[in-house]
Design a protein around this motif. Structure first.
Motif, PDB file in Angstrom:
ATOM      1  N   ASP A  71       0.853  -1.188   0.000  1.00  0.00           N
ATOM      2  CA  ASP A  71       0.000   0.000   0.000  1.00  0.00           C
ATOM      3  C   ASP A  71       0.894   1.244   0.000  1.00  0.00           C
ATOM      4  OD1 ASP A  71      -1.935   1.896   0.204  1.00  0.00           O
ATOM      5  OD2 ASP A  71      -2.590   1.376   2.228  1.00  0.00           O
ATOM      6  N   THR A  73       0.287   4.233  -0.452  1.00  0.00           N
ATOM      7  CA  THR A  73      -0.271   5.440   0.170  1.00  0.00           C
ATOM      8  C   THR A  73       0.179   5.586   1.624  1.00  0.00           C
ATOM      9  OG1 THR A  73      -2.300   4.284   0.814  1.00  0.00           O
ATOM     10  CG2 THR A  73      -2.289   5.393  -1.332  1.00  0.00           C
ATOM     11  N   ARG A  74       0.498   4.471   2.260  1.00  0.00           N
ATOM     12  CA  ARG A  74       0.986   4.551   3.635  1.00  0.00           C
ATOM     13  C   ARG A  74       2.338   5.260   3.688  1.00  0.00           C
ATOM     14  NH1 ARG A  74       0.439  -1.149   6.583  1.00  0.00           N
ATOM     15  NH2 ARG A  74       1.039   0.195   8.334  1.00  0.00           N
ATOM     16  N   HIS A  77       1.640   8.989   3.362  1.00  0.00           N
ATOM     17  CA  HIS A  77       1.209   9.546   4.640  1.00  0.00           C
ATOM     18  C   HIS A  77       2.399   9.771   5.566  1.00  0.00           C
ATOM     19  CE1 HIS A  77      -3.007   7.604   3.948  1.00  0.00           C
ATOM     20  NE2 HIS A  77      -2.847   8.735   3.274  1.00  0.00           N
ATOM     21  N   GLY A  78       3.303   8.804   5.597  1.00  0.00           N
ATOM     22  CA  GLY A  78       4.481   8.928   6.461  1.00  0.00           C
ATOM     23  C   GLY A  78       5.393  10.063   6.044  1.00  0.00           C
TER      24      GLY A  78
END
Length: 231
Positions: A71, A73-74, A77-78
């Motif tokens: 994923d 997208t994680r 975000h990080g």
């Protein structure tokens, strides 16, 4: 391995150019985070997203009969969360003024643009870069042609109970901005000195110098500070 490096070349180059263009404006403005910082932020974001997009090539062993679901997208975000700590480092306070908010915002959007290049959204990355540069440079040129209005934090000190000096100070501030807003009242020096601050607008450098000269020659004024805001 060679094919992977070649495929990563465009995201890396795009992120580097985008970060350089945005950082060049901040460097020209003499900000703490300039050319190199913005390039590194954009490049790091792109590299991390490239790594997240190719997790299949990571050197780790999955457990038997277990599927690995990636994923990316994680990672995004990080990255955006982590860049917040760097942005906090360029925001500083001088007296009652906050500086560096525009630079922090430019770092944050530079990271976002680096992410776009990292995931292969080149068109959106280019559009974001052009729009950001226009905002930082174009709107600065537009505001330079508008009637000059500088927000100032004014702080003046006088002896406690010296009502006459306080009235003279307020009159001097009113000549520059009749709507100067009182901001803070403080008693210091073991109760011997009163300090007041105002938030006001000035027409430019001339008004600032005129006010400074007025306060400098004013009887009863012990100290003053005029702090213009500039992001």
């Amino acid at each position: 391995m060679t094919a992977d490096l070649i495929s990563a070349l465009w995201p890396v180059m795009g992120a580097t150019v985008a970060g350089g263009l945005i950082g060049l404006e901040r460097e020209w403005r003499g900000r703490a985070a300039g050319f190199r910082t913005h390039i590194l932020v954009s490049l790091a974001s792109a590299l991390l997203m490239q790594a997240a997009m190719t997790q299949g090539g990571w050197a780790f062993e999955a457990l038997p009969d277990e599927n690995i679901v990636t994923d990316p997208t994680r990672m995004a975000h990080g990255v955006l969360t982590g860049i917040g700590f760097l942005c906090a480092g360029v925001i500083f306070r001088t007296g009652f003024s906050i500086h560096g908010l525009t630079t922090a915002a430019s770092l944050w959007i530079t990271s976002a643009i680096g992410i776009l290049f990292g995931v292969g959204l080149y068109g959106l990355g280019v559009l974001g870069t052009v729009t950001t540069v226009l905002i930082l440079i174009g709107l600065r040129l537009v505001s330079a042609r508008l009637p000059g209005q500088t927000v100032i934090d004014a702080e003046v000190c006088w002896a406690r109970g010296d009502v006459a000096t306080e009235a003279r100070v307020e009159a001097a501030l009113a000549t520059v901005d009749s709507h100067a807003r009182p901001d803070r009242i403080e008693l210091g020096e073991a109760g011997a000195v009163s300090t007041r601050s105002w938030r006001m607008k000035a027409g430019g450098d001339h008004d600032l110098k005129t006010l400074a000269a007025s306060l400098s020659g004013m009887e009863g004024v012990l100290a003053y500070r005029l702090d213009p805001r500039d992001d």
